[in-house]
Design an enzyme around this catalytic site. Structure first.
Site, PDB file in Angstrom:
ATOM      1  N   VAL A  63      40.755  35.818  37.239  1.00 40.77           N
ATOM      2  CA  VAL A  63      39.933  35.611  36.128  1.00 40.77           C
ATOM      3  C   VAL A  63      39.950  36.388  34.994  1.00 40.77           C
ATOM      4  O   VAL A  63      39.773  37.656  35.046  1.00 40.77           O
ATOM      5  CB  VAL A  63      38.247  35.467  36.875  1.00 40.77           C
ATOM      6  CG1 VAL A  63      37.423  34.994  35.677  1.00 40.77           C
ATOM      7  CG2 VAL A  63      38.152  34.710  38.044  1.00 40.77           C
TER       8      VAL A  63
ATOM      9  N   ALA B 192      39.250  41.146  32.924  1.00 39.40           N
ATOM     10  CA  ALA B 192      39.508  40.166  33.792  1.00 39.40           C
ATOM     11  C   ALA B 192      39.299  40.906  35.427  1.00 39.40           C
ATOM     12  O   ALA B 192      38.892  42.067  35.436  1.00 39.40           O
ATOM     13  CB  ALA B 192      41.207  40.255  33.638  1.00 39.40           C
ATOM     14  N   LYS B 193      39.589  40.186  36.391  1.00 34.70           N
ATOM     15  CA  LYS B 193      39.775  40.672  37.466  1.00 34.70           C
ATOM     16  C   LYS B 193      40.339  39.757  38.620  1.00 34.70           C
ATOM     17  O   LYS B 193      40.609  38.457  38.169  1.00 34.70           O
ATOM     18  CB  LYS B 193      38.160  40.961  38.109  1.00 34.70           C
ATOM     19  CG  LYS B 193      37.611  41.794  39.151  1.00 34.70           C
ATOM     20  CD  LYS B 193      37.734  43.030  38.629  1.00 34.70           C
ATOM     21  CE  LYS B 193      37.483  44.408  39.644  1.00 34.70           C
ATOM     22  NZ  LYS B 193      37.107  45.580  38.848  1.00 34.70           N
ATOM     23  N   GLY B 194      40.790  40.185  39.723  1.00 33.28           N
ATOM     24  CA  GLY B 194      41.528  39.433  40.518  1.00 33.28           C
ATOM     25  C   GLY B 194      41.038  39.907  41.957  1.00 33.28           C
ATOM     26  O   GLY B 194      40.677  41.005  42.302  1.00 33.28           O
TER      27      GLY B 194
END
Ligand code: NAD
Length: 424
Positions: free
Chosen positions: A67, A112-114
């Site tokens: 994201v 962001a992050k995953g």
């Protein structure tokens, strides 16, 4: 980094809380409705299915997400977590928090992050590598040194970042170290990355101590969690002359009114996995009590929601510096503030990690490496500047440091969106 999510913080509720905090700050700023509409939603969500050939020959498919909440201030930045309770909403909330964290310390990134829904402890090393490489391949369409730069998070580490870097580099046909941070030093990692979060946290404490006239020499401290963030925060607080009288990990807590030997405890914990195996001068106390001993400085550096309505009134620290993400619930935050405790909020107190990740990215882009001394000096400068901007804003607007940090962060992101305009 290895820790479990708490269900209250996972999923929709974490996103709800994150949005509430943002809207409160936006209200106070009188933020333009159009900008508010933009920052309320993540810019991109990539949802992927990750097929992995398991050791027994079968194929399992794991769900994964990347994201990007905002790209307004620069490429997106944020970790990748491997955890069975990962949800898309949680990843969205974490990406949004990264936007604010990068903005408050003024590094040129969006958030962001995953995440991959997996319990990595159930995988062999080979399976973990294949999972990481296929996930990287799936998200490679949106990551890159100028686009989105992942890093370690819960249950991911430098080795996993090395696989991310190698997979992306194989796609490109040449080495691209700056696609990821938190890499091993040998392939472009930065000196000073390992202790960056704990060190940055202590630098904010040093600045606060100056502002409130607390002498760190001889001040007392307690640290909850003795992992990457907590153990380094404890060691650096000691270097600053503080007496660390209580520390805890998942197994229990140690106490010594005269001050603990944190270096020796760290060595034992690294060897056995538990601080309780330390045989030196220390009394074992119940784990939760480490938060409640009377001290000048408390660093919660374990998990989210550790200081809550049930224990906040028993916390007697003058300063709480949030090494962990979200260690204080909203109710506890209010109780602590009413008691006169000053809280250095997570988006500021633990931003040292992403700040040194930024240094690693810069070094990679320029193909040069800084000394550990340079890294620490530049980290100190940035953390001190950011802290003092937040403190000044809090004084000026008569708000707490958390509110002030969000005001500054949202304002910076809003300004970038306004200047760039809405395309087309
Ligand atoms: P870690 O896994 O290295 O350490 C966590 C520590 O907490 C361990 O010592 C564990 O035993 C302890 N712990 C777990 N449950 C506990 C409990 N109930 N009571 C006391 N101790 C407990 O993790 P970390 O990398 O140090 O991260 C800690 C926190 O800091 C997390 O919230 C993480 O999101 C946040 N954070 C980490 C970084 C980083 O660079 N590592 C950066 C920003 C924020």
């Amino acid at each position: 980094m290895l820790h479990m999510n708490s269900s209250e913080q996972g999923g929709t509720s974490m996103l709800k809380v994150t949005l509430e905090v943002m809207h409160r700050a936006a209200d106070r700023l009188g933020l333009d409705q159009s900008i508010r509409n933009v920052i309320s939603k993540p810019q991109r969500i990539l949802s992927v299915a990750v097929p992995v050939r398991m050791d027994d020959g079968s194929v399992k498919v794991f769900d994964g997400y990347r994201v990007q909440h905002s790209l307004a201030r620069g490429p997106a930045k944020g970790g990748i977590r491997f955890h069975p309770e990962v949800t898309m909403d949680e990843v969205v909330a974490l990406a949004m928090n990264m936007t604010w964290k990068c903005a408050v310390v003024d590094i040129p990134y969006g958030g962001a992050k995953g995440g991959v829904v997996v319990d990595p402890r159930q995988l062999s090393v080979g399976e973990l590598e294949r999972l990481t490489r296929r996930f990287t391949s799936e998200i490679s369409i949106i990551i890159g040194p100028e686009k989105d730069i992942p890093a370690p998070d819960v249950n991911t580490n430098p080795q996993i970042m090395a696989w991310v870097m190698d997979t992306y580099s194989m796609h490109m046909g040449y080495s691209v170290p700056s696609v990821v941070t938190g890499k091993p030093i040998e392939i472009g990692g930065s000196l000073g990355r390992v202790d960056a979060t704990g060190r940055g946290c202590v630098y904010t404490i040093v600045e606060l101590a100056k502002r409130i006239g607390l002498k760190l020499e001889g001040a007392t401290a307690a640290v909850q969690g003795f992992g990457n963030v907590g153990s380094h925060a404890a060691l650096i607080l000691q270097e600053m002359g503080c007496r660390v009288i209580a520390v805890s990990d998942v197994h229990g807590a140690l106490y010594n009114e005269k001050g603990l030997d944190c270096r020796a405890i760290k060595e034992v914990a690294a060897r056995t996995g538990s601080i309780l195996d330390y045989q030196g001068e220390a009394e074992q106390i119940p784990r939760e009590q480490a938060l409640e001993v009377p001290v000048d400085i408390l660093v919660p550096a374990a998990l989210e929601n550790q200081i809550h309505a049930g224990n906040a009134r028993r916390i007697r620290a003058k300063i709480v510096a949030e090494g962990a993400n979200g260690p204080t619930t909203n109710e506890a935050d209010e109780i602590l503030r009413n008691q006169g405790t000053i809280i250095i909020p997570d988006i500021l107190a633990n931003a040292g990690g992403v700040t040194v990740s930024y240094f690693e990215w810069v070094q990679g882009l320029q193909s040069l490496s800084w000394t550990a001394k340079q890294v620490a000096a530049e980290l100190e400068r940035r953390m001190a500047t950011s802290f003092n901007q937040v403190y000044d804003r809090a004084e000026r607007e008569e708000v707490d440091l958390r509110t002030a940090a969000y005001l500054i962060a949202i304002e910076r992101v809003a300004q970038a969106i306004k200047l760039r305009g809405i395309y087309p």
